[in-house]
Design a protein around this motif. Sequence first.
Motif, PDB file in Angstrom:
ATOM      1  N   VAL A  20       0.840  -1.199   0.000  1.00 50.78           N
ATOM      2  CA  VAL A  20       0.000   0.000   0.000  1.00 50.78           C
ATOM      3  C   VAL A  20       0.877   1.252   0.000  1.00 50.78           C
ATOM      4  CG1 VAL A  20      -1.620   1.350   1.399  1.00 50.78           C
ATOM      5  CG2 VAL A  20      -2.029  -1.072   1.015  1.00 50.78           C
ATOM      6  N   GLY A  21       1.946   1.262   0.783  1.00 46.58           N
ATOM      7  CA  GLY A  21       2.860   2.397   0.828  1.00 46.58           C
ATOM      8  C   GLY A  21       3.529   2.636  -0.513  1.00 46.58           C
ATOM      9  N   ILE A  22       3.975   1.584  -1.157  1.00 46.22           N
ATOM     10  CA  ILE A  22       4.634   1.717  -2.465  1.00 46.22           C
ATOM     11  C   ILE A  22       3.648   2.244  -3.505  1.00 46.22           C
ATOM     12  CG2 ILE A  22       5.663   0.403  -4.372  1.00 46.22           C
ATOM     13  CD1 ILE A  22       6.968  -1.371  -2.201  1.00 46.22           C
ATOM     14  N   ILE A  23       2.440   1.723  -3.499  1.00 50.40           N
ATOM     15  CA  ILE A  23       1.412   2.165  -4.454  1.00 50.40           C
ATOM     16  C   ILE A  23       1.072   3.639  -4.228  1.00 50.40           C
ATOM     17  CG2 ILE A  23      -1.006   1.887  -5.128  1.00 50.40           C
ATOM     18  CD1 ILE A  23      -0.567  -1.162  -4.673  1.00 50.40           C
ATOM     19  N   CYS A  24       0.907   4.046  -2.977  1.00 51.13           N
ATOM     20  CA  CYS A  24       0.591   5.445  -2.676  1.00 51.13           C
ATOM     21  C   CYS A  24       1.742   6.362  -3.081  1.00 51.13           C
ATOM     22  CB  CYS A  24       0.280   5.623  -1.195  1.00 51.13           C
ATOM     23  SG  CYS A  24      -1.303   4.926  -0.717  1.00 51.13           S
ATOM     24  N   TYR A  25       2.964   5.933  -2.835  1.00 53.40           N
ATOM     25  CA  TYR A  25       4.121   6.740  -3.211  1.00 53.40           C
ATOM     26  C   TYR A  25       4.189   6.917  -4.723  1.00 53.40           C
ATOM     27  CZ  TYR A  25       8.958   8.218  -3.707  1.00 53.40           C
ATOM     28  OH  TYR A  25      10.088   8.904  -4.043  1.00 53.40           O
ATOM     29  N   ALA A  26       3.913   5.842  -5.458  1.00 60.04           N
ATOM     30  CA  ALA A  26       3.973   5.913  -6.924  1.00 60.04           C
ATOM     31  C   ALA A  26       2.773   6.669  -7.502  1.00 60.04           C
ATOM     32  CB  ALA A  26       4.037   4.507  -7.511  1.00 60.04           C
ATOM     33  N   ALA A  27       1.628   6.597  -6.857  1.00 59.60           N
ATOM     34  CA  ALA A  27       0.407   7.209  -7.396  1.00 59.60           C
ATOM     35  C   ALA A  27       0.373   8.723  -7.187  1.00 59.60           C
ATOM     36  CB  ALA A  27      -0.816   6.588  -6.749  1.00 59.60           C
ATOM     37  N   PHE A  28       1.060   9.220  -6.181  1.00 59.67           N
ATOM     38  CA  PHE A  28       1.019  10.646  -5.868  1.00 59.67           C
ATOM     39  C   PHE A  28       2.432  11.235  -5.827  1.00 59.67           C
ATOM     40  CE2 PHE A  28      -2.562   8.600  -3.653  1.00 59.67           C
ATOM     41  CZ  PHE A  28      -3.597   9.191  -4.341  1.00 59.67           C
ATOM     42  N   PRO A  29       3.085  11.357  -6.992  1.00 62.21           N
ATOM     43  CA  PRO A  29       4.446  11.910  -6.993  1.00 62.21           C
ATOM     44  C   PRO A  29       4.426  13.395  -6.644  1.00 62.21           C
ATOM     45  CG  PRO A  29       3.671  11.663  -9.239  1.00 62.21           C
ATOM     46  CD  PRO A  29       2.613  11.054  -8.333  1.00 62.21           C
ATOM     47  N   THR A  30       5.521  13.875  -6.094  1.00 62.94           N
ATOM     48  CA  THR A  30       5.617  15.295  -5.756  1.00 62.94           C
ATOM     49  C   THR A  30       5.773  16.107  -7.028  1.00 62.94           C
ATOM     50  OG1 THR A  30       7.999  15.144  -5.503  1.00 62.94           O
ATOM     51  CG2 THR A  30       6.682  14.836  -3.522  1.00 62.94           C
ATOM     52  N   GLN A  31       5.257  17.310  -6.989  1.00 64.04           N
ATOM     53  CA  GLN A  31       5.343  18.203  -8.134  1.00 64.04           C
ATOM     54  C   GLN A  31       6.710  18.889  -8.139  1.00 64.04           C
ATOM     55  OE1 GLN A  31       3.021  18.598 -10.522  1.00 64.04           O
ATOM     56  NE2 GLN A  31       1.780  17.045  -9.535  1.00 64.04           N
ATOM     57  N   THR A  32       7.309  18.988  -9.302  1.00 63.58           N
ATOM     58  CA  THR A  32       8.557  19.706  -9.453  1.00 63.58           C
ATOM     59  C   THR A  32       8.264  21.202  -9.370  1.00 63.58           C
ATOM     60  OG1 THR A  32       9.353  17.978 -10.924  1.00 63.58           O
ATOM     61  CG2 THR A  32      10.545  20.053 -10.950  1.00 63.58           C
ATOM     62  N   PRO A  33       9.026  21.948  -8.567  1.00 63.66           N
ATOM     63  CA  PRO A  33       8.757  23.392  -8.456  1.00 63.66           C
ATOM     64  C   PRO A  33       9.056  24.108  -9.764  1.00 63.66           C
ATOM     65  CG  PRO A  33      10.759  22.800  -7.265  1.00 63.66           C
ATOM     66  CD  PRO A  33      10.139  21.526  -7.743  1.00 63.66           C
ATOM     67  N   ASP A  34       8.355  25.226  -9.984  1.00 62.04           N
ATOM     68  CA  ASP A  34       8.561  26.023 -11.188  1.00 62.04           C
ATOM     69  C   ASP A  34       9.930  26.692 -11.209  1.00 62.04           C
ATOM     70  OD1 ASP A  34       6.035  25.400 -12.112  1.00 62.04           O
ATOM     71  OD2 ASP A  34       5.109  27.163 -11.196  1.00 62.04           O
ATOM     72  N   GLU A  35      10.426  27.037 -10.039  1.00 70.94           N
ATOM     73  CA  GLU A  35      11.723  27.684  -9.949  1.00 70.94           C
ATOM     74  C   GLU A  35      12.637  26.811  -9.100  1.00 70.94           C
ATOM     75  OE1 GLU A  35      10.853  30.507  -6.107  1.00 70.94           O
ATOM     76  OE2 GLU A  35      10.521  31.306  -8.079  1.00 70.94           O
ATOM     77  N   PRO A  36      13.931  26.939  -9.278  1.00 64.57           N
ATOM     78  CA  PRO A  36      14.836  26.161  -8.432  1.00 64.57           C
ATOM     79  C   PRO A  36      14.678  26.583  -6.980  1.00 64.57           C
ATOM     80  CG  PRO A  36      16.053  27.391 -10.112  1.00 64.57           C
ATOM     81  CD  PRO A  36      14.621  27.762 -10.239  1.00 64.57           C
ATOM     82  N   ILE A  37      14.742  25.625  -6.091  1.00 63.02           N
ATOM     83  CA  ILE A  37      14.611  25.930  -4.669  1.00 63.02           C
ATOM     84  C   ILE A  37      15.900  26.549  -4.153  1.00 63.02           C
ATOM     85  CG2 ILE A  37      14.268  24.940  -2.383  1.00 63.02           C
ATOM     86  CD1 ILE A  37      12.548  22.799  -3.773  1.00 63.02           C
ATOM     87  N   ARG A  38      17.015  25.899  -4.446  1.00 63.63           N
ATOM     88  CA  ARG A  38      18.328  26.401  -4.049  1.00 63.63           C
ATOM     89  C   ARG A  38      19.283  26.250  -5.223  1.00 63.63           C
ATOM     90  NH1 ARG A  38      18.645  22.442   0.114  1.00 63.63           N
ATOM     91  NH2 ARG A  38      16.761  22.831   1.231  1.00 63.63           N
TER      92      ARG A  38
END
Length: 148
Positions: A20-38
């Motif tokens: 369940v953890g692997i499926i949730c991690y793969a199903a909801f990837p984090t969004q890449t920010p529009d600008e570099p963070i650092r």
Amino acid sequence: MTSKKQRLFAYGLAIHLLLVGIICYAAFPTQTPDEPIRIMYQTNAGKVLFEHHTHTDAFGYGAACFDCHHHPSDDEAALIACGQCHQGPAEDGGQPEVCLDCHDESDIEDTEMSSRADAFHTQCTECHEQFGKGPPSGSENCSACHVL
């Protein structure tokens, strides 16, 4: 001691929760920010860490994009990296020799093409002096910004 049934149940539950953890991690990837963070700038004087959030946040400096990115002055979607114009020596290739190679004289204030290091030093020190942060321009205290 636990029974064999209890151990099998615990192993089965652990496997299911892992799946369940692997499926949730793969199903909801984090969004890449529009600008570099650092951004870590590598320089001869040492590395300089630049954090966009610190500079743009209202609790930081509250700078707008166009306070640093002066080109183009009217289209935020077309902001480019400083290094596209302000590079090293002209033999690196691709660098305009003067701003007028790409711009009309009426569109820009200063027509002299500065090096990337000079452009950063001018931009950064003027703004940091305005906010009372960092060394004054012309200071010999390089380690205030550059991590040696």
